[in-house]
Motif scaffolding. Structure first.
Motif, short mmCIF file in Angstrom:
data_model
loop_
_atom_site.label_atom_id
_atom_site.label_comp_id
_atom_site.label_asym_id
_atom_site.label_seq_id
_atom_site.Cartn_x
_atom_site.Cartn_y
_atom_site.Cartn_z
N ILE A 134 -10.57 -6.42 6.37
CA ILE A 134 -10.50 -5.52 7.52
C ILE A 134 -11.91 -4.99 7.78
O ILE A 134 -12.55 -4.42 6.89
N ASN A 135 -12.39 -5.17 8.99
CA ASN A 135 -13.71 -4.69 9.37
C ASN A 135 -13.61 -3.40 10.18
O ASN A 135 -12.57 -3.10 10.78
N ASN A 136 -14.73 -2.64 10.20
CA ASN A 136 -14.82 -1.43 11.01
C ASN A 136 -13.62 -0.52 10.76
O ASN A 136 -12.86 -0.18 11.66
N ASP A 180 -6.31 3.20 9.42
CA ASP A 180 -6.07 2.05 8.55
C ASP A 180 -5.56 2.46 7.17
O ASP A 180 -5.10 1.62 6.40
N SER A 181 -5.66 3.74 6.84
CA SER A 181 -5.17 4.21 5.54
C SER A 181 -3.66 4.02 5.45
O SER A 181 -2.94 4.15 6.44
N GLY A 182 -3.18 3.71 4.25
CA GLY A 182 -1.74 3.58 4.04
C GLY A 182 -1.38 2.38 3.18
O GLY A 182 -2.22 1.75 2.55
N ARG A 204 -10.44 -7.41 14.22
CA ARG A 204 -11.00 -6.70 13.07
C ARG A 204 -10.55 -7.28 11.74
O ARG A 204 -11.02 -6.83 10.69
N VAL A 205 -9.63 -8.25 11.75
CA VAL A 205 -9.13 -8.80 10.49
C VAL A 205 -9.43 -10.29 10.42
O VAL A 205 -9.56 -10.98 11.43
N SER A 206 -9.57 -10.73 9.17
CA SER A 206 -9.72 -12.16 8.90
C SER A 206 -9.05 -12.46 7.58
O SER A 206 -8.79 -11.56 6.77
N SER A 243 -16.27 -2.32 5.76
CA SER A 243 -15.26 -3.36 5.54
C SER A 243 -14.60 -3.20 4.18
O SER A 243 -15.16 -2.59 3.27
N VAL A 244 -13.43 -3.77 4.06
CA VAL A 244 -12.70 -3.73 2.80
C VAL A 244 -11.89 -5.02 2.66
O VAL A 244 -11.53 -5.66 3.66
#
Length: 275
Positions: A95-97, A102-104, A83-85, A35-36
């Motif tokens: 952002i999970n998993n 998802d890079s960018g 995947r987002v909250s 996650s990030v």
């Protein structure tokens, strides 16, 4: 007809958004399948009307509730569904998993209820994989002068981008003796044999290889390497030769004993005749 008010509201909010081309993005790194968080800063004392999160497409929109009412959240990009909250009270993006896709670049536009302007906040998300243990391959070349020239090559399976390599020696493990995936070193028989370790690093992890000693690779390079089959044949040949030697020796001893026995019998007969 129910979708029309939403469409109208989104068009209105986007009209208030600023592209933010002059804003340097904040660098954020994330780990693949983990996650990030993209932290969002809001102006204190200002009432937020909406927050729109963008990436390659529009991710979603958050409209904070009034008088302690829950916020209205709409995730619009199917890639991020589930995947987002958005964490209160700032509504930062989680952002999970994480995936490679998802890079960018990401952008958050905060629209206020007042005429005050809130510049967009931009992020550059880079996703990396945690590094596996590096593997070292060794190539040896022995000169006519007896100098053993070695090339040690370090590699990491599925390493990804932005991986750096460094080499540490047993002589000084606190400082790198060389940067890069390939180490060239030489060694001569009788000298102190050093050991080397490769360390691979990326922005979220580092990993070290097993220590490799240069001595064993060079000590026997003057002799041809024998395969296990050759060694087996040589062992059988030596064993057969040993059996032959034992057999011949046994026959020789038997013949000697037999002759000695005949000689003794003749002497006995001679002595009897003389009597």
């Amino acid at each position: 007809m129910e979708a029309f008010p939403w469409l109208f509201l989104l068009l209105l909010l986007e009209a208030k958004a600023y592209s933010g081309d002059g804003v340097d993005p904040k660098e954020v790194v994330g780990v693949l399948q983990e996650s990030v968080s993209l932290p969002l800063e809001t102006l204190s004392g200002e009432e937020v009307e909406s927050i729109i999160w963008y990436s390659k497409n529009k991710i979603g929109i958050v409209m904070p509730g009034k008088e302690r009412q829950p916020a209205t959240i709409l995730v619009m990009d199917p890639h991020y569904q589930g995947r987002v909250s958005f964490s209160e009270p700032s509504y930062s993006l989680y952002i999970n998993n994480l995936t490679w896709e998802d890079s960018g670049l990401y952008q958050a536009q905060v629209n206020l209820r007042t005429p005050s302007f809130s510049p967009p906040q931009r992020y550059n998300l880079r996703v990396y994989r945690r590094l596996l243990q590096p593997q070292v391959t060794v190539n040896v070349n022995v000169s006519e002068e007896g100098v053993c020239d070695m090339f040690l090559t370090c590699s990491v399976e599925r390493a990804g981008m932005d991986v750096t390599y460094s080499w540490l020696s047993s002589e000084d493990s606190s400082a790198a003796v060389q940067q890069g995936p390939v180490l060239n070193t030489s060694w001569r028989l009788g000298e102190n044999a050093l050991s080397y370790t490769c360390r691979a690093s990326n922005p979220i992890s580092n990993s070290s290889s097993r220590s490799v000693s240069v001595g064993p690779f060079c000590a026997d390079t003057g002799y041809p390497e024998m395969s296990p089959v050759t060694v087996c044949f040589l062992a059988k040949g030596l064993l057969l030769l040993l059996l032959v030697v034992i057999l011949v020796t046994s026959l020789w001893v038997f013949q000697v004993q037999k002759k000695c026995e005949k000689s003794r019998m003749r002497k006995i007969k001679t002595n009897r005749m003389n009597l």
